[in-house]
Design an enzyme around this catalytic site. Structure first.
Site, PDB file in Angstrom:
ATOM      1  N   CYS A 170       0.856  -1.199   0.000  1.00  0.00           N
ATOM      2  CA  CYS A 170       0.000   0.000   0.000  1.00  0.00           C
ATOM      3  C   CYS A 170       0.887   1.242   0.000  1.00  0.00           C
ATOM      4  CB  CYS A 170      -0.911   0.000   1.226  1.00  0.00           C
ATOM      5  SG  CYS A 170      -1.871  -1.526   1.434  1.00  0.00           S
ATOM      6  N   CYS A 173       1.059   3.521   3.198  1.00  0.00           N
ATOM      7  CA  CYS A 173       1.164   2.950   4.538  1.00  0.00           C
ATOM      8  C   CYS A 173       2.601   2.915   5.043  1.00  0.00           C
ATOM      9  CB  CYS A 173       0.566   1.547   4.550  1.00  0.00           C
ATOM     10  SG  CYS A 173       0.497   0.837   6.210  1.00  0.00           S
ATOM     11  N   CYS A 210     -11.208  -0.395  19.015  1.00  0.00           N
ATOM     12  CA  CYS A 210     -10.819  -1.054  17.778  1.00  0.00           C
ATOM     13  C   CYS A 210      -9.358  -1.488  17.859  1.00  0.00           C
ATOM     14  CB  CYS A 210     -11.010  -0.125  16.592  1.00  0.00           C
ATOM     15  SG  CYS A 210     -12.690   0.521  16.448  1.00  0.00           S
ATOM     16  N   CYS A 243     -14.143  -3.685  17.870  1.00  0.00           N
ATOM     17  CA  CYS A 243     -13.920  -3.686  16.424  1.00  0.00           C
ATOM     18  C   CYS A 243     -12.490  -4.138  16.170  1.00  0.00           C
ATOM     19  CB  CYS A 243     -14.147  -2.279  15.871  1.00  0.00           C
ATOM     20  SG  CYS A 243     -13.766  -2.097  14.104  1.00  0.00           S
ATOM     21  N   CYS A 303     -17.572  -2.068   8.791  1.00  0.00           N
ATOM     22  CA  CYS A 303     -17.013  -0.710   8.799  1.00  0.00           C
ATOM     23  C   CYS A 303     -16.119  -0.617   7.575  1.00  0.00           C
ATOM     24  CB  CYS A 303     -16.224  -0.477  10.089  1.00  0.00           C
ATOM     25  SG  CYS A 303     -15.273   1.063  10.117  1.00  0.00           S
TER      26      CYS A 303
END
Length: 469
Positions: A170, A173, A210, A243, A303
Protein backbone atom coordinates in the site's frame (compact mmCIF):
# COMPACT_ATOMS: atom_id res chain seq x y z
CA UNK A 1 -54.84 85.06 3.06
CA UNK A 2 -56.02 87.64 5.55
CA UNK A 3 -53.04 86.88 7.79
CA UNK A 4 -50.64 87.19 4.90
CA UNK A 5 -52.09 90.54 3.83
CA UNK A 6 -51.97 91.77 7.42
CA UNK A 7 -48.31 90.81 7.71
CA UNK A 8 -47.58 92.51 4.39
CA UNK A 9 -48.96 95.79 5.79
CA UNK A 10 -46.80 95.36 8.93
CA UNK A 11 -43.65 94.93 6.84
CA UNK A 12 -44.15 97.87 4.52
CA UNK A 13 -40.82 99.24 3.40
CA UNK A 14 -39.09 95.84 3.67
CA UNK A 15 -37.00 94.97 0.60
CA UNK A 16 -39.00 92.78 -1.88
CA UNK A 17 -36.64 89.78 -1.61
CA UNK A 18 -36.92 89.52 2.19
CA UNK A 19 -40.65 90.18 2.04
CA UNK A 20 -41.15 87.26 -0.38
CA UNK A 21 -39.24 84.91 1.94
CA UNK A 22 -41.31 85.95 4.96
CA UNK A 23 -44.52 85.48 3.03
CA UNK A 24 -43.49 81.97 1.92
CA UNK A 25 -42.57 80.88 5.46
CA UNK A 26 -45.89 82.11 6.77
CA UNK A 27 -47.79 80.18 4.11
CA UNK A 28 -45.88 76.96 4.93
CA UNK A 29 -46.55 77.36 8.65
CA UNK A 30 -50.29 77.82 8.06
CA UNK A 31 -50.38 74.75 5.76
CA UNK A 32 -48.60 72.58 8.33
CA UNK A 33 -51.02 73.59 11.11
CA UNK A 34 -53.94 72.71 8.86
CA UNK A 35 -52.50 69.31 7.91
CA UNK A 36 -51.80 68.45 11.56
CA UNK A 37 -55.35 69.27 12.55
CA UNK A 38 -56.73 67.11 9.71
CA UNK A 39 -54.48 64.21 10.67
CA UNK A 40 -55.63 64.36 14.28
CA UNK A 41 -59.27 64.29 13.21
CA UNK A 42 -58.62 61.32 10.90
CA UNK A 43 -56.77 59.37 13.61
CA UNK A 44 -59.54 59.91 16.15
CA UNK A 45 -62.08 58.70 13.60
CA UNK A 46 -60.08 55.55 12.76
CA UNK A 47 -59.56 54.71 16.42
CA UNK A 48 -63.25 55.15 17.04
CA UNK A 49 -64.16 52.86 14.13
CA UNK A 50 -61.55 50.24 15.12
CA UNK A 51 -62.71 50.30 18.75
CA UNK A 52 -66.32 49.82 17.67
CA UNK A 53 -65.40 46.97 15.31
CA UNK A 54 -63.35 45.21 17.99
CA UNK A 55 -66.21 45.45 20.48
CA UNK A 56 -68.64 44.13 17.86
CA UNK A 57 -66.41 41.14 17.01
CA UNK A 58 -65.71 40.27 20.64
CA UNK A 59 -69.43 40.11 21.44
CA UNK A 60 -70.27 37.97 18.40
CA UNK A 61 -69.98 34.29 19.40
CA UNK A 62 -69.66 33.18 15.77
CA UNK A 63 -66.54 35.22 15.03
CA UNK A 64 -63.03 34.18 16.10
CA UNK A 65 -60.43 36.91 16.23
CA UNK A 66 -57.06 35.62 14.92
CA UNK A 67 -54.35 37.08 17.12
CA UNK A 68 -50.67 36.86 16.25
CA UNK A 69 -47.34 38.14 17.52
CA UNK A 70 -45.28 39.86 14.88
CA UNK A 71 -42.01 38.76 16.50
CA UNK A 72 -42.71 35.48 18.29
CA UNK A 73 -40.19 34.15 20.79
CA UNK A 74 -37.67 31.69 19.33
CA UNK A 75 -38.58 27.98 19.54
CA UNK A 76 -36.94 25.89 22.27
CA UNK A 77 -33.41 24.89 21.44
CA UNK A 78 -32.60 21.34 20.39
CA UNK A 79 -31.01 20.74 23.78
CA UNK A 80 -34.12 22.01 25.55
CA UNK A 81 -36.35 19.82 23.39
CA UNK A 82 -34.26 16.79 24.20
CA UNK A 83 -34.57 17.53 27.90
CA UNK A 84 -38.34 17.73 27.48
CA UNK A 85 -38.59 14.52 25.45
CA UNK A 86 -37.63 11.05 26.70
CA UNK A 87 -34.58 9.58 24.96
CA UNK A 88 -35.74 6.83 22.60
CA UNK A 89 -33.15 4.54 21.05
CA UNK A 90 -33.03 2.28 18.04
CA UNK A 91 -31.97 -1.36 18.43
CA UNK A 92 -28.21 -1.62 18.76
CA UNK A 93 -27.78 -4.33 16.14
CA UNK A 94 -27.68 -2.74 12.70
CA UNK A 95 -29.68 -5.59 11.18
CA UNK A 96 -32.43 -5.24 13.80
CA UNK A 97 -32.33 -1.48 13.27
CA UNK A 98 -32.87 -1.78 9.54
CA UNK A 99 -35.66 -4.33 10.04
CA UNK A 100 -37.69 -1.76 11.98
CA UNK A 101 -37.87 0.37 8.85
CA UNK A 102 -38.13 -2.35 6.22
CA UNK A 103 -41.39 -0.89 4.86
CA UNK A 104 -40.17 2.70 4.81
CA UNK A 105 -39.81 4.31 1.40
CA UNK A 106 -38.70 7.89 2.06
CA UNK A 107 -38.47 10.75 4.53
CA UNK A 108 -39.17 14.41 3.86
CA UNK A 109 -38.42 17.52 5.90
CA UNK A 110 -37.64 21.11 5.03
CA UNK A 111 -38.10 20.51 1.31
CA UNK A 112 -35.57 17.63 1.29
CA UNK A 113 -36.53 14.01 0.53
CA UNK A 114 -34.17 11.15 1.35
CA UNK A 115 -34.37 7.37 1.20
CA UNK A 116 -32.24 4.28 1.75
CA UNK A 117 -31.44 2.95 -1.72
CA UNK A 118 -29.12 0.33 -3.17
CA UNK A 119 -29.66 1.18 -6.84
CA UNK A 120 -27.72 4.45 -7.04
CA UNK A 121 -26.01 5.12 -10.36
CA UNK A 122 -22.65 6.86 -10.63
CA UNK A 123 -24.34 9.69 -12.49
CA UNK A 124 -26.82 10.23 -9.65
CA UNK A 125 -24.08 10.24 -7.00
CA UNK A 126 -21.98 12.59 -9.13
CA UNK A 127 -24.95 14.93 -9.38
CA UNK A 128 -25.16 15.03 -5.59
CA UNK A 129 -21.39 15.36 -5.13
CA UNK A 130 -21.12 18.34 -7.50
CA UNK A 131 -24.00 20.34 -6.03
CA UNK A 132 -23.14 23.93 -5.05
CA UNK A 133 -21.54 23.63 -1.63
CA UNK A 134 -24.25 25.55 0.22
CA UNK A 135 -26.98 23.38 -1.31
CA UNK A 136 -25.06 20.16 -0.65
CA UNK A 137 -24.58 21.11 2.99
CA UNK A 138 -28.26 21.96 3.44
CA UNK A 139 -29.41 18.67 1.94
CA UNK A 140 -26.90 16.63 3.92
CA UNK A 141 -27.58 18.39 7.21
CA UNK A 142 -31.34 18.04 6.77
CA UNK A 143 -30.99 14.36 5.86
CA UNK A 144 -28.80 13.86 8.92
CA UNK A 145 -31.46 15.36 11.16
CA UNK A 146 -34.19 13.20 9.63
CA UNK A 147 -32.37 9.96 10.52
CA UNK A 148 -30.09 10.80 13.46
CA UNK A 149 -29.82 12.89 16.60
CA UNK A 150 -27.14 15.38 15.50
CA UNK A 151 -25.99 15.94 19.08
CA UNK A 152 -24.91 12.30 19.59
CA UNK A 153 -21.46 11.35 18.30
CA UNK A 154 -19.85 7.95 18.70
CA UNK A 155 -16.31 7.90 20.13
CA UNK A 156 -13.98 5.11 19.01
CA UNK A 157 -10.41 4.35 20.03
CA UNK A 158 -8.03 2.51 17.71
CA UNK A 159 -5.02 0.63 19.08
CA UNK A 160 -2.31 -0.95 16.96
CA UNK A 161 -1.85 -4.35 18.59
CA UNK A 162 0.76 -5.40 16.02
CA UNK A 163 2.72 -2.62 14.34
CA UNK A 164 4.85 -2.80 11.18
CA UNK A 165 6.17 -5.74 9.24
CA UNK A 166 3.27 -5.92 6.75
CA UNK A 167 4.08 -7.49 3.38
CA UNK A 168 1.52 -5.44 1.44
CA UNK A 169 2.69 -2.60 -0.82
CA UNK A 170 0.00 0.00 0.00
CA UNK A 171 1.69 3.18 -1.23
CA UNK A 172 0.33 5.28 1.64
CA UNK A 173 1.16 2.95 4.54
CA UNK A 174 4.12 3.43 6.87
CA UNK A 175 3.84 -0.17 8.16
CA UNK A 176 4.85 -1.89 4.93
CA UNK A 177 8.17 -3.75 4.86
CA UNK A 178 8.64 -2.37 1.34
CA UNK A 179 8.94 1.21 2.59
CA UNK A 180 11.65 2.77 4.75
CA UNK A 181 9.76 4.78 7.35
CA UNK A 182 10.07 5.65 11.03
CA UNK A 183 7.90 2.66 11.96
CA UNK A 184 9.77 -0.27 13.47
CA UNK A 185 8.10 -3.71 13.50
CA UNK A 186 6.90 -4.86 16.91
CA UNK A 187 5.43 -8.19 18.04
CA UNK A 188 1.76 -8.63 18.83
CA UNK A 189 0.85 -7.06 22.17
CA UNK A 190 0.02 -9.23 25.16
CA UNK A 191 -3.65 -9.74 25.99
CA UNK A 192 -3.37 -7.95 29.34
CA UNK A 193 -1.62 -4.97 27.75
CA UNK A 194 -4.47 -4.59 25.31
CA UNK A 195 -7.11 -4.90 28.04
CA UNK A 196 -5.32 -2.23 30.09
CA UNK A 197 -5.39 0.11 27.08
CA UNK A 198 -9.08 -0.64 26.59
CA UNK A 199 -9.81 0.28 30.20
CA UNK A 200 -8.00 3.62 29.76
CA UNK A 201 -10.06 4.29 26.64
CA UNK A 202 -13.30 3.48 28.47
CA UNK A 203 -12.35 5.70 31.41
CA UNK A 204 -11.70 8.54 28.93
CA UNK A 205 -15.19 8.21 27.45
CA UNK A 206 -14.65 5.95 24.45
CA UNK A 207 -17.39 3.38 23.84
CA UNK A 208 -15.95 1.37 20.93
CA UNK A 209 -12.45 -0.10 21.08
CA UNK A 210 -10.82 -1.05 17.78
CA UNK A 211 -7.73 -3.24 17.43
CA UNK A 212 -5.58 -3.19 14.31
CA UNK A 213 -2.88 -5.62 13.24
CA UNK A 214 -0.46 -4.88 10.39
CA UNK A 215 -0.59 -7.97 8.27
CA UNK A 216 -2.07 -9.02 4.95
CA UNK A 217 -4.39 -11.65 6.38
CA UNK A 218 -4.91 -13.87 9.39
CA UNK A 219 -4.13 -16.95 7.30
CA UNK A 220 -2.78 -19.76 9.48
CA UNK A 221 -1.76 -17.55 12.41
CA UNK A 222 -3.62 -19.80 14.83
CA UNK A 223 -1.77 -18.77 17.99
CA UNK A 224 -2.07 -15.06 17.23
CA UNK A 225 -5.73 -15.51 16.30
CA UNK A 226 -6.49 -17.27 19.59
CA UNK A 227 -4.92 -14.34 21.47
CA UNK A 228 -7.04 -11.92 19.45
CA UNK A 229 -10.18 -13.90 20.31
CA UNK A 230 -9.22 -13.56 23.99
CA UNK A 231 -8.77 -9.81 23.50
CA UNK A 232 -12.21 -9.54 21.90
CA UNK A 233 -13.82 -11.45 24.77
CA UNK A 234 -12.01 -9.33 27.36
CA UNK A 235 -12.87 -5.97 25.81
CA UNK A 236 -16.46 -7.05 25.28
CA UNK A 237 -16.61 -8.09 28.93
CA UNK A 238 -15.74 -4.51 29.94
CA UNK A 239 -18.95 -3.29 28.36
CA UNK A 240 -17.22 -1.80 25.33
CA UNK A 241 -18.11 -2.47 21.72
CA UNK A 242 -15.26 -4.24 19.94
CA UNK A 243 -13.92 -3.69 16.42
CA UNK A 244 -10.92 -5.25 14.69
CA UNK A 245 -9.03 -4.69 11.45
CA UNK A 246 -6.87 -7.72 10.72
CA UNK A 247 -6.62 -7.86 6.94
CA UNK A 248 -8.39 -10.51 4.91
CA UNK A 249 -10.71 -12.97 6.70
CA UNK A 250 -12.28 -16.20 5.60
CA UNK A 251 -15.82 -17.18 6.56
CA UNK A 252 -14.76 -19.43 9.47
CA UNK A 253 -12.56 -16.76 11.04
CA UNK A 254 -15.40 -14.27 10.78
CA UNK A 255 -17.74 -16.74 12.49
CA UNK A 256 -15.31 -17.25 15.40
CA UNK A 257 -14.87 -13.51 15.87
CA UNK A 258 -18.64 -13.11 16.01
CA UNK A 259 -18.90 -15.84 18.65
CA UNK A 260 -16.20 -14.12 20.72
CA UNK A 261 -18.32 -10.96 20.80
CA UNK A 262 -16.93 -8.85 17.96
CA UNK A 263 -19.19 -5.89 17.17
CA UNK A 264 -17.69 -4.62 13.92
CA UNK A 265 -14.93 -5.35 11.43
CA UNK A 266 -13.06 -2.65 9.53
CA UNK A 267 -11.89 -3.35 5.99
CA UNK A 268 -11.57 -0.26 3.83
CA UNK A 269 -11.83 -0.19 0.05
CA UNK A 270 -9.58 2.92 0.07
CA UNK A 271 -10.63 4.32 -3.33
CA UNK A 272 -12.50 3.52 -6.54
CA UNK A 273 -11.96 0.22 -8.40
CA UNK A 274 -10.40 2.19 -11.27
CA UNK A 275 -7.79 4.02 -9.17
CA UNK A 276 -7.10 1.14 -6.78
CA UNK A 277 -4.31 -0.51 -8.88
CA UNK A 278 -2.38 2.77 -8.72
CA UNK A 279 -2.30 2.50 -4.93
CA UNK A 280 -2.03 -1.24 -4.15
CA UNK A 281 -0.93 -4.23 -6.21
CA UNK A 282 -0.58 -7.02 -3.62
CA UNK A 283 -4.30 -7.36 -2.90
CA UNK A 284 -7.16 -7.06 -5.36
CA UNK A 285 -10.35 -5.07 -4.99
CA UNK A 286 -12.26 -8.35 -5.20
CA UNK A 287 -10.23 -9.70 -2.24
CA UNK A 288 -11.50 -6.81 -0.16
CA UNK A 289 -15.09 -7.26 -1.27
CA UNK A 290 -14.90 -10.96 -0.41
CA UNK A 291 -13.75 -10.20 3.15
CA UNK A 292 -16.59 -7.69 3.52
CA UNK A 293 -19.05 -10.35 2.37
CA UNK A 294 -17.66 -12.89 4.89
CA UNK A 295 -18.01 -10.36 7.69
CA UNK A 296 -21.55 -9.42 6.70
CA UNK A 297 -22.68 -13.04 6.43
CA UNK A 298 -21.30 -13.76 9.91
CA UNK A 299 -23.60 -11.10 11.33
CA UNK A 300 -20.80 -8.66 12.15
CA UNK A 301 -21.30 -4.96 11.43
CA UNK A 302 -19.25 -3.77 8.46
CA UNK A 303 -17.01 -0.71 8.80
CA UNK A 304 -15.77 0.24 5.33
CA UNK A 305 -14.65 3.55 3.85
CA UNK A 306 -11.77 5.19 2.07
CA UNK A 307 -8.94 7.71 2.02
CA UNK A 308 -8.81 11.11 0.33
CA UNK A 309 -5.48 12.35 -1.01
CA UNK A 310 -4.23 9.19 -2.77
CA UNK A 311 -3.84 11.01 -6.05
CA UNK A 312 -7.43 10.24 -6.98
CA UNK A 313 -9.78 12.41 -9.03
CA UNK A 314 -13.24 13.48 -7.96
CA UNK A 315 -14.64 10.75 -10.22
CA UNK A 316 -12.77 8.23 -8.05
CA UNK A 317 -14.38 9.62 -4.90
CA UNK A 318 -17.76 9.24 -6.55
CA UNK A 319 -16.77 5.73 -7.65
CA UNK A 320 -15.90 4.69 -4.09
CA UNK A 321 -19.23 5.97 -2.78
CA UNK A 322 -21.01 4.15 -5.60
CA UNK A 323 -19.49 0.81 -4.57
CA UNK A 324 -20.42 1.37 -0.92
CA UNK A 325 -23.95 2.58 -1.67
CA UNK A 326 -24.74 -0.39 -3.92
CA UNK A 327 -23.60 -3.15 -1.54
CA UNK A 328 -26.39 -5.59 -0.53
CA UNK A 329 -26.42 -3.82 2.86
CA UNK A 330 -24.95 -0.40 3.44
CA UNK A 331 -22.00 -0.51 5.86
CA UNK A 332 -22.89 0.20 9.48
CA UNK A 333 -20.17 2.84 9.40
CA UNK A 334 -18.10 4.55 6.70
CA UNK A 335 -14.80 6.12 7.84
CA UNK A 336 -13.61 9.05 5.74
CA UNK A 337 -9.85 9.53 6.08
CA UNK A 338 -7.56 12.32 4.90
CA UNK A 339 -4.14 11.00 3.94
CA UNK A 340 -1.42 11.73 6.48
CA UNK A 341 1.60 11.64 4.19
CA UNK A 342 4.49 9.77 5.82
CA UNK A 343 8.07 10.20 4.64
CA UNK A 344 9.41 6.98 3.19
CA UNK A 345 6.15 5.88 1.60
CA UNK A 346 5.72 6.38 -2.16
CA UNK A 347 2.87 8.85 -1.69
CA UNK A 348 4.65 10.62 1.17
CA UNK A 349 7.84 11.04 -0.87
CA UNK A 350 5.91 12.23 -3.92
CA UNK A 351 4.15 14.82 -1.78
CA UNK A 352 7.47 16.02 -0.34
CA UNK A 353 9.22 16.25 -3.72
CA UNK A 354 9.11 19.93 -4.69
CA UNK A 355 10.28 19.13 -8.23
CA UNK A 356 7.19 17.05 -8.95
CA UNK A 357 3.75 18.64 -9.01
CA UNK A 358 1.33 16.39 -7.13
CA UNK A 359 -1.82 18.46 -6.54
CA UNK A 360 -3.95 15.41 -5.77
CA UNK A 361 -1.70 13.83 -3.12
CA UNK A 362 -2.33 14.73 0.51
CA UNK A 363 -3.85 18.02 -0.67
CA UNK A 364 -7.15 17.58 1.17
CA UNK A 365 -8.87 20.54 2.76
CA UNK A 366 -11.94 20.85 4.97
CA UNK A 367 -14.19 21.44 1.98
CA UNK A 368 -13.03 18.20 0.34
CA UNK A 369 -13.78 16.30 3.54
CA UNK A 370 -17.14 18.00 4.05
CA UNK A 371 -18.18 17.36 0.44
CA UNK A 372 -17.30 13.65 0.71
CA UNK A 373 -19.02 13.29 4.10
CA UNK A 374 -22.11 15.16 2.91
CA UNK A 375 -22.47 12.98 -0.18
CA UNK A 376 -22.02 9.81 1.89
CA UNK A 377 -24.70 11.05 4.28
CA UNK A 378 -27.19 11.66 1.46
CA UNK A 379 -26.67 8.35 -0.38
CA UNK A 380 -26.43 6.25 2.81
CA UNK A 381 -28.75 7.98 5.30
CA UNK A 382 -28.72 5.25 7.98
CA UNK A 383 -24.94 4.74 7.95
CA UNK A 384 -22.66 6.24 10.57
CA UNK A 385 -20.07 8.45 8.89
CA UNK A 386 -16.80 8.48 10.81
CA UNK A 387 -14.33 11.34 10.81
CA UNK A 388 -11.06 9.43 10.97
CA UNK A 389 -7.37 9.86 10.09
CA UNK A 390 -6.17 13.37 9.35
CA UNK A 391 -8.56 14.98 11.82
CA UNK A 392 -5.64 16.56 13.70
CA UNK A 393 -4.92 18.80 10.70
CA UNK A 394 -8.33 20.49 10.93
CA UNK A 395 -9.38 23.24 13.31
CA UNK A 396 -12.38 22.96 15.62
CA UNK A 397 -14.39 25.13 13.22
CA UNK A 398 -13.45 22.91 10.26
CA UNK A 399 -14.39 19.79 12.20
CA UNK A 400 -17.75 21.39 13.02
CA UNK A 401 -18.28 21.87 9.28
CA UNK A 402 -17.79 18.12 8.86
CA UNK A 403 -20.22 17.30 11.66
CA UNK A 404 -22.75 19.61 10.00
CA UNK A 405 -22.19 17.65 6.79
CA UNK A 406 -23.31 14.48 8.55
CA UNK A 407 -20.35 12.97 10.42
CA UNK A 408 -21.46 11.37 13.69
CA UNK A 409 -18.52 9.24 14.77
CA UNK A 410 -14.84 9.94 15.46
CA UNK A 411 -11.63 8.18 16.33
CA UNK A 412 -10.00 9.68 19.38
CA UNK A 413 -6.97 8.98 21.54
CA UNK A 414 -3.27 9.74 21.30
CA UNK A 415 -2.55 7.86 18.08
CA UNK A 416 -4.42 6.44 15.12
CA UNK A 417 -2.28 3.37 14.36
CA UNK A 418 0.99 5.18 13.58
CA UNK A 419 -0.08 8.81 13.02
CA UNK A 420 -1.06 11.43 15.57
CA UNK A 421 -4.69 11.86 16.57
CA UNK A 422 -6.28 14.39 18.97
CA UNK A 423 -5.90 13.47 22.63
CA UNK A 424 -8.91 12.51 24.73
CA UNK A 425 -9.06 15.75 26.71
CA UNK A 426 -9.01 17.87 23.54
CA UNK A 427 -11.95 15.91 22.20
CA UNK A 428 -13.86 16.34 25.44
CA UNK A 429 -13.36 20.09 25.19
CA UNK A 430 -14.54 20.01 21.58
CA UNK A 431 -17.65 18.03 22.53
CA UNK A 432 -18.45 20.51 25.28
CA UNK A 433 -17.91 23.44 22.93
CA UNK A 434 -20.24 21.97 20.27
CA UNK A 435 -22.84 20.59 22.68
CA UNK A 436 -22.24 16.96 21.71
CA UNK A 437 -22.75 13.86 23.83
CA UNK A 438 -21.12 10.48 23.33
CA UNK A 439 -23.06 7.43 22.20
CA UNK A 440 -23.12 4.79 24.96
CA UNK A 441 -21.64 1.36 24.27
CA UNK A 442 -24.02 -1.49 23.41
CA UNK A 443 -26.88 0.99 23.03
CA UNK A 444 -28.50 1.84 19.75
CA UNK A 445 -28.34 5.39 18.43
CA UNK A 446 -30.97 7.86 19.54
CA UNK A 447 -34.07 8.20 17.43
CA UNK A 448 -33.90 11.54 15.63
CA UNK A 449 -35.60 14.31 17.67
CA UNK A 450 -37.30 15.46 14.46
CA UNK A 451 -38.90 12.03 14.18
CA UNK A 452 -39.95 12.02 17.84
CA UNK A 453 -41.44 15.51 17.49
CA UNK A 454 -43.36 14.56 14.35
CA UNK A 455 -41.45 17.00 12.14
CA UNK A 456 -40.55 14.35 9.54
CA UNK A 457 -42.98 13.09 6.92
CA UNK A 458 -42.37 9.35 6.57
CA UNK A 459 -43.68 7.49 3.54
CA UNK A 460 -44.22 3.76 3.96
CA UNK A 461 -44.98 1.14 1.35
CA UNK A 462 -47.47 -1.60 2.17
CA UNK A 463 -47.38 -5.08 0.73
CA UNK A 464 -43.62 -5.28 0.20
CA UNK A 465 -43.86 -9.07 0.48
CA UNK A 466 -46.26 -9.20 -2.44
CA UNK A 467 -44.29 -6.72 -4.52
CA UNK A 468 -41.00 -8.59 -4.23
CA UNK A 469 -42.29 -12.16 -4.00
Amino acid sequence: TTNINHQSQQHAGVPPTQLHALTTMTAISIALRGATAALNRSTCLKLSVLSTATRSLSTNPHVIVDKFVSSPPPPPSATHRQQQQPIIRHPNDVHDRNAVYYDEDARTMGGVTASVRHDWTKAEIAEVYTLPFHELMYRASTTHRMYWDPSEVQQCTLLSIKTGGCTEDCSYCSQSTRHKTFVKPTPTMKVQEVLAAAKRAKDAGSTRFCMGAAWRELGNKKNAFNHILDMVRGVNGMGLEVCTTLGMLNAEQARQLKEAGLTAYNHNLDTSPEHYPNVITTRTYEDRLETIANVREAGISVCCGGILGLGEKETDRVGLLHVLATLPDHPESVPINALVAVEGTPLGDADANEDVETPDIANVDAFDMARMIATARIVMPRTMVRLSAGRLSFSDAEQFLMFQAGANSIFNGDKLLTTENPAFNEDMQLFEKLGFVGKPAHAGPRVAPSEVMGEVEITKVKGLEQQYA
